[in-house]
Motif scaffolding. Structure first.
Motif, PDB file in Angstrom:
ATOM      1  N   LYS A   5       0.832  -1.207   0.000  1.00  0.00           N
ATOM      2  CA  LYS A   5       0.000   0.000   0.000  1.00  0.00           C
ATOM      3  C   LYS A   5       0.865   1.255   0.000  1.00  0.00           C
ATOM      4  CE  LYS A   5      -4.116  -1.938   2.235  1.00  0.00           C
ATOM      5  NZ  LYS A   5      -5.044  -1.834   3.381  1.00  0.00           N
ATOM      6  N   MET A 127      -9.470   5.484  -1.137  1.00  0.00           N
ATOM      7  CA  MET A 127      -8.202   4.974  -0.610  1.00  0.00           C
ATOM      8  C   MET A 127      -8.244   3.488  -0.283  1.00  0.00           C
ATOM      9  SD  MET A 127      -7.025   8.061   1.950  1.00  0.00           S
ATOM     10  CE  MET A 127      -8.538   8.170   2.932  1.00  0.00           C
ATOM     11  N   ILE A 131      -4.211   2.554   0.020  1.00  0.00           N
ATOM     12  CA  ILE A 131      -3.486   3.630   0.712  1.00  0.00           C
ATOM     13  C   ILE A 131      -3.510   3.418   2.219  1.00  0.00           C
ATOM     14  CG2 ILE A 131      -3.743   6.072   1.378  1.00  0.00           C
ATOM     15  CD1 ILE A 131      -4.307   6.720  -1.525  1.00  0.00           C
TER      16      ILE A 131
END
Length: 457
Positions: A5, A127, A131
């Protein structure tokens, strides 16, 4: 933990390549489900019998000149609750998010984020699975230089085609001043911040002039928007008056600002026009203290310095003894004060009506912080949008007209016998009202200038 990520900070630069936006600073907000993008001039149309949206984006903070025109297929319409608690229906589009050398599709809502610090908010939906956020970091992926940003957008700068407007104020970094500068630029006008401490006057019967730091003569302005802090009222109004003498339009005149800053005189003007105010007393001699207290209904009562502003110099005296001590202490310092009835049923709340050119363009309810009696957002209070009653609207408009103000913040409380007018502010702040209402109040002020000068776009 998934090491594949992307790790980002609480704010980052990203790109929206399908919208021709190579760089935009985003606030990372995992508490928000959907991402949001600043957009103005939003219009719906059809393309190949499918619904599309056209809109303009100002991708850079504190910059209303850089404009990207965008078009995208319309994905949806959704009701979204903002951080201020108000809800609005927003258009939703799907576009590509580019960050850290990778790109993927995301959904984003379109809304006017002029009242927010960031032109984009990145929510958790965009996201998810890709992320990780380190909230202690900022620009973990690197910041962009001014040169890099300029290389992205130099062809997208809107050149001024309209009026030349000066913002006469003291602090260029104040939210209200930033927003007025942005709004003027967005309307195609040439905006200049004029720090009033750097202005000086040439008095000449044949050729009056306004000079600026370094000897420059300010003789090309179509309009001046005065935003004068209370401590600079005398000098700021002298400058405003001189611009008027030179034939320059001012959004609020010097005489209107001067009389609005004199709390006693303004209250006298307002009651002479039949406007309701809390019972108020004014006296000079300490011998009259007891009579003054009885006049406003006894304790608890409010003591106000005539020169105070934004809640400063306003004190609640809860007992008769405290009121006597407070009033006599102020008088011993030769300070001019008003003694005013305390309206308990207001319950620490007041209404701020923002008036522009004879219309109430927004109204908010301000609630005092715990332990405070004043509804003041500068002292921890909160603000939320509210619907005002017909009588409250009448009071706000008549008060503004009585003081000859084009722009004003009118403060009203709800008493047991109806609304009461507290004060009229000639340089009202925009942050609370824009944040709570999601309205472009700065733009309304620019439109008022355009209307009065009969400017045709």
């Amino acid at each position: 933990m998934d090491t594949n990520k992307i790790i980002i900070g609480s704010e980052e630069w990203c790109g929206l390549p399908q919208l021709n936006i190579p760089g935009i600073k985003a606030r990372i907000d995992s508490g928000a489900k959907t991402s949001a993008l600043h957009a103005v001039n939003i219009n719906q149309f059809k393309k190949n019998d499918q619904p599309w949206i056209s809109f303009d984006v100002h991708p850079l903070q504190k910059d209303g000149k850089t404009t990207i025109h965008c078009e995208a297929p319309l994905l949806d319409k959704r009701k979204v609750k903002s951080s201020s608690g108000s809800s609005e229906v927003r258009f939703v589009i799907k576009t590509v998010l580019a960050i850290a050398g990778e790109a993927w599709d995301m959904e984003v809502t379109l809304t006017n984020r002029d009242s927010m610090g960031y032109r984009m908010l990145l929510g958790r939906q965009a996201m998810s699975g890709k992320i990780l956020v380190d909230p202690e970091e900022s620009f973990h992926l690197g910041d962009l230089s001014k040169e890099r940003i300029a290389s992205y957008y130099f062809t997208n700068i809107t050149r001024p085609t309209g009026l030349k407007i000066g913002l006469l104020a003291s602090n260029p970094d104040l939210y209200s001043n930033i927003r007025i500068m942005e709004a003027g630029q967005e309307h195609g006008h040439e905006m200049e911040f004029l720090n009033l401490k750097d202005c000086y006057i040439k008095l000449d019967g044949k050729n009056p002039e306004m000079h600026y730091r370094g000897g420059r003569v300010l003789n090309q302005f179509d309009a001046i928007i005065p935003r004068i802090r209370p401590s600079a009222t005398f000098y700021g109004c002298a400058l405003t008056r001189h611009f008027e003498a030179m034939g320059v339009y001012t959004l609020n005149t010097a005489s209107a600002i001067t009389q609005s800053r004199d709390k006693l005189y303004s209250l006298q003007l307002l009651i002479n026009n039949g406007l309701p105010i809390p019972t108020t007393g004014f006296a000079n001699s300490p011998l009259d203290t007891n009579e003054l207290i009885q006049m406003v209904g006894g304790a608890p009562l409010i003591v106000k310095l005539l020169e105070g502003t934004q809640g400063k110099g306003v004190v609640l005296a809860e007992t008769k003894k405290a009121a006597e001590s407070l009033i006599n202490a102020f008088k011993s310092l030769r300070a001019n004060i008003l003694v005013q009835e305390f309206v308990k049923e207001a319950d620490g709340k007041d209404i701020r009506c923002f008036v522009v050119n004879g219309k109430v363009v927004a109204s908010i309810m301000r609630t005092a912080a715990p332990g405070e009696f004043r509804a003041n957002i500068h002292m921890g209070g909160t603000a939320s949008i509210t619907k005002i009653k017909a009588e409250e609207r009448r009071i706000a408009l008549l008060a503004t007209k009585t003081l000859n103000l084009k722009v004003a913040g009118v403060d009203i409380i709800r008493g047991k016998n109806g609304p009461l007018l507290l004060e009229v502010n000639s340089s009202p702040g925009l942050e609370g009202v824009e944040g709570a209402s999601n309205k472009d109040i700065a733009g309304k002020m620019i439109e008022a200038v355009e209307k009065d000068l009969k400017f045709q776009k």
